[in-house]
Every structure is written in structure tokens, then in C-alpha cells.
Design a protein around this motif. Sequence first.
Motif, short mmCIF file in Angstrom:
data_model
loop_
_atom_site.label_atom_id
_atom_site.label_comp_id
_atom_site.label_asym_id
_atom_site.label_seq_id
_atom_site.Cartn_x
_atom_site.Cartn_y
_atom_site.Cartn_z
N PHE A 187 0.67 -1.31 0.21
CA PHE A 187 -0.07 0.03 0.09
C PHE A 187 0.99 1.26 0.05
CE2 PHE A 187 -3.66 -2.43 1.00
CZ PHE A 187 -4.73 -2.00 0.22
N ILE A 188 1.99 1.19 0.58
CA ILE A 188 3.04 2.51 0.49
C ILE A 188 3.47 2.62 -0.87
CG2 ILE A 188 5.31 3.11 1.41
CD1 ILE A 188 4.60 1.80 4.01
N LEU A 189 3.82 1.56 -1.71
CA LEU A 189 4.10 1.71 -3.00
C LEU A 189 3.10 2.29 -3.77
CD1 LEU A 189 6.36 0.73 -5.03
CD2 LEU A 189 5.16 -1.22 -5.38
N LEU A 190 1.90 1.74 -3.38
CA LEU A 190 0.71 2.26 -4.33
C LEU A 190 0.36 3.66 -4.18
CD1 LEU A 190 -2.00 -0.74 -4.23
CD2 LEU A 190 -0.68 0.00 -6.15
N GLY A 191 0.77 4.25 -2.86
CA GLY A 191 0.71 5.53 -2.39
C GLY A 191 1.50 6.37 -3.17
N TYR A 192 2.82 5.94 -3.48
CA TYR A 192 3.58 6.67 -4.54
C TYR A 192 3.40 6.66 -5.98
CZ TYR A 192 7.03 7.65 -0.67
OH TYR A 192 7.69 7.85 0.42
N PHE A 193 2.76 5.45 -6.57
CA PHE A 193 2.24 5.62 -7.84
C PHE A 193 0.66 5.03 -7.57
CE2 PHE A 193 6.51 3.80 -7.09
CZ PHE A 193 7.46 4.71 -7.91
N PRO A 194 -0.01 6.09 -7.46
CA PRO A 194 -1.60 5.77 -7.52
C PRO A 194 -2.13 5.49 -8.88
CG PRO A 194 -1.23 7.93 -7.19
CD PRO A 194 0.19 7.31 -6.90
N TYR A 195 -1.24 6.16 -9.76
CA TYR A 195 -2.01 5.94 -11.31
C TYR A 195 -2.00 4.38 -11.58
CZ TYR A 195 2.96 5.41 -12.47
OH TYR A 195 4.27 5.32 -12.46
N LEU A 196 -1.20 3.70 -10.89
CA LEU A 196 -1.48 2.05 -11.22
C LEU A 196 -2.90 1.43 -10.98
CD1 LEU A 196 1.89 0.89 -9.47
CD2 LEU A 196 1.63 1.34 -12.03
N VAL A 197 -3.66 2.02 -10.17
CA VAL A 197 -5.01 1.88 -9.74
C VAL A 197 -5.92 2.21 -10.64
CG1 VAL A 197 -6.70 1.70 -7.69
CG2 VAL A 197 -4.11 1.33 -7.45
N GLY A 198 -5.90 3.47 -10.58
CA GLY A 198 -6.88 4.29 -11.54
C GLY A 198 -6.84 5.24 -12.63
N GLY A 199 -5.36 5.07 -13.08
CA GLY A 199 -5.00 5.75 -14.19
C GLY A 199 -4.51 7.27 -13.92
N LYS A 200 -4.57 8.06 -14.84
CA LYS A 200 -3.95 9.33 -14.57
C LYS A 200 -4.73 10.31 -13.86
CE LYS A 200 -1.36 9.75 -18.93
NZ LYS A 200 -1.41 10.13 -20.20
N GLU A 201 -6.08 10.10 -13.69
CA GLU A 201 -7.23 10.77 -12.87
C GLU A 201 -6.73 10.65 -11.47
OE1 GLU A 201 -11.62 11.40 -13.95
OE2 GLU A 201 -10.85 9.44 -15.17
N THR A 202 -6.44 9.27 -10.96
CA THR A 202 -6.03 9.17 -9.75
C THR A 202 -5.00 9.95 -8.95
OG1 THR A 202 -6.83 6.79 -10.11
CG2 THR A 202 -5.88 7.27 -7.86
N GLY A 203 -3.95 10.40 -10.01
CA GLY A 203 -2.88 10.97 -9.57
C GLY A 203 -3.07 12.59 -9.14
#
Length: 509
Positions: free
Chosen positions: A101-117
Motif C-alpha cells: 500500500f505504501i508503494l501504491l501511495g507513491y504510484f496511485p495511477y497504477l490503480v485508477g489511471g492518470k485521474e487518480t494522481g
Amino acid sequence: MKKQLILNSCSGVILYAVNILVAFVMSPVVIRALGNRDYGVWELVMSVVGYMGLLDLGVGPALVRFVAVASGKEDRDDMRRTMSTSFAFFLAVGVAVVLAFILLGYFPYLVGGKETGEIANIGTVFLLFGLNAALVLPQQVFIATLMGVQRHYFINLSRGGLALLRAVLTFYLLRMYAGRGLIVLALLEPLFSLVQLLLFAAAVQLDPQLPRMSRSAVSWGKLGELFSFGVKNATMQVAGRLQNQSVPFIIGHVLGLGTIVYFAMPNRLIDYAKGLALAIGFPLTPYFSSTYGKGVHDELVTSWLNTSLALQIVTLAMPVAIFYYGETFLALWIGRSYAVAGRWVLYCLLVGLVADALASNAFRMLTAQGQHGRSALVWLVMSALSIPLGIAGARVWGVAGAALGTTVTMVVGNLVTLVMTCRLMKLSLRDYARQTLQRLLLPLLFFVAAAQLLARLFPVSGYVMLILQLACGGAIYLAAVWFLTLPADTRGHFTTQFKSRFYRSAAAG
């Protein structure tokens, strides 16, 4: 045993009712507080949480079975090894999940695309969910232990009370911190997980019949046993996550974050229907396991058919109710635009709900006999196929197309599972249908006719009319079940029991 089973099932229904009440009140509040885009992000994050649950590798479900077996044998040493080993395992998995989850916090676009960032504090949201996972995973040991010794009622009633408290706190905080809804919701996740962890851990530790965990009881051999049994459950978990959690990702990437809500709300209705079936039927797996342990096949078959019929009385009525009143309810609950946009999504998902109802008890029986491996593999294949089908469907038919991919594979998976179970029980599909579905066809037709007639005569304009129509149609359905489905000796038994308890209550008063 049967009284305990009824108590556990009733407490599950109470928890289900509380969750329905909370969702009914809070869902519109949350959607308005977050907006369509942030609500879509919330759904995606919850889907990620669902996927992280796969890291338990099936140990969680296996734990319930191992504790139940050890309890039945009164083998405290084996139970201690099971509890201690699984607790150490879940602590290790919790650390891995936090890092993910820490990793996803740095790269949120992996989950929801550019909008998430572009969403503020999204990294903090992921970090809080990582902390929540670190609390939820070890909590499974205590929950599984209580379930294994048939104390579902304590878990259900505790969760019901906490759900009400959480709803009040959520409502208050969302109003106080407008514009920070994602952070508020994410903060409450680890807070209430910590409360549950402490509560269930105390219940296990204070029970003199349950052993204390110890570091010396941690065993690689026991972990191997849990894995050996749990790998089949893990396969089914992977299948379930792929089928249920992938749709928001598909919609978010193909159609945009703001459209996820048009799937999420109809799917919420279907989840509530499935939740009721789960609440009633969840205690049946250990019950079947106990009956199977006696080695009397005829008794096992009778138990399976009777409980399947009992479940289908509820689960086959729910698709009828949702078909006639689901869209109207969504319009009253969330808004007309959400109901119209989600209409075909709802219809697609209803087909899968019917398939679930027809095979409502099949996988439980396979699990109770340790014969669920092949069925789990079938579900895994079907769920993997649902992803390309969902993507293709979303590109052609939008949100409803994404739902269609899940529905097709759900129908096939349920049919195959039912066939496998009937073969194991040495029954034909015709005999199974004759003992279950066929006995409910006339009551269901009465329900359909009542719903159709009431909808024409009294169009629903508010919650009161909707509730009255459901109550009227439901009463007609239950009366038809009583007279047309239940045999005379069963009706006589229920009547005698009711009279006996009524007279005892009157005498006590």
C-alpha cells in the motif's frame, strides 16, 4: 447443535439488517460528500483491499475448519498450534500488505489511471489502508477461532453495534470536514479495525475453553496443513476477487472514474441480496462438516436438500423483488439519473443472482467434504474470462457491458458447481430441482403476479408505498410457501412449537 445453528443464523440476519440500514442512510451521504469521481476512487481502493486479501493464501477459511475439528475432538494442543501458527503467518502477511500500500501511495495511477494522481492526499489514503490491513489480517485468527467454536452470534452482534457507531461518527465527520471525505473515510478504517481486533482477541483470551497462543506452538508442519487445505479456498478467493473486484477497474480505465458509481449502486443492491443469503447460510459449512463426520450419507443428503430449499425460499424471492422495485428504489435512494443509468446493469446482475440462488448451497457442501478443489478451479477459469469479456462489453455497451462479462461467467460457474455437488451426493439434477426449485415455482408465480398487479394499480411514489407493496407481495408469497411448499408435518411441527412457546410466555407473564 441445531439451536446454536439457528442462533448464529439469526444473529447473521440481524447484522445484515443493520448493514442494510446503515448503507441506506449513509450511501447517499457519502456519494454527495465525495462526488462521482472521488466515490469512484473509493470503490477502486476498496477493490485493491479485496485483492490484498488474497495474500492469506486460503489460510483464513481453512482456519475455521481446523479450529472446528480440533474443538470437536477436544484437542487443545492442536488448536493452540493452529491458532499460534496462523497468527504468526498473518503478522508476516500484514507487513507485506503495508509495504504494498505504501508503494501504491507513491504510484496511485497504477490503480485508477492518470485521474487518480490528481486527487489530493491519495497517498495518505493508501497508507491508512495499509495500516488497516495490518490490523485486519491478524484479526482473522480470533474471528475464525470464534466461528470454529460456533460463536458467530458474538461476532455478528459486535459488528452490528460497531457499524451503527461508525455510521454516526462518519456522518458527523463528513459534515465537519467537508471536502476531505476520502481522508475521513480512510481514517475510520484502521480505527474500527483496531477496536474489533481488541474485542475479538479479548473474547478468545478470556474463554477458558480455548487455549492460549504461544510462540513455541508455531509449527511449520501445521502451516503446511493449513496451506494444503486452504489452497482450494485460495483458488476460490482468487476467482471471487477477479469476478467481483475487477469490474470497477475495467470501468475506471475504459469509461472513466466518474462512471463507476453507475455500476456500484446497482451492484450494491445485488450485494445486499447476496449478503442475506450469506448471513443465513454461513454457519452451514461447519454444520455440514459435522454431519459428514458421522458417516451417514442419507442424513447428509437430507440436510443439504432441506437447507437448500430453506435458503431458496429467500434467495429466489429476492430477484423478483429487485426486478420490480430495484430501479424505483435506486431513484428514491440515490436519484433518478443514477437509477436510469444503472437500469441495464441491474438487469444483467439479476441473472447472476438467480444463478447464485439455484446453487446457493452447492459449494458449501463440496467444502464440507473437502471436495471443492475442482469447482474452485472452474471458478478461477471463469473469473479470468470475465475480465476480457468485461473489457469488450464495456467498449461496446458501456457500464452494462462490463457487468455482462461477470454475469455470463457466474451463470456457468454456478451450473458446473451444482452438477459437481449433485454427483457427489449421488443425485440427479432433476431430483435436486424436484426437491428445491420445483416446490417454489407456484409461490414465485404468485409473487410475480402480485408485484405486477400492485405496480399497475398503485404506482410507487415514495418509500411508504414501496414498503407496503413489498410487504403485501411478500405476505402472499410466504402464504403460498406455507400451503404449497411445506409438507403438512413440517407445518404441524412449526405450529406446535409456536403454540408451546406462546403458552410458556403467557404463563411466565
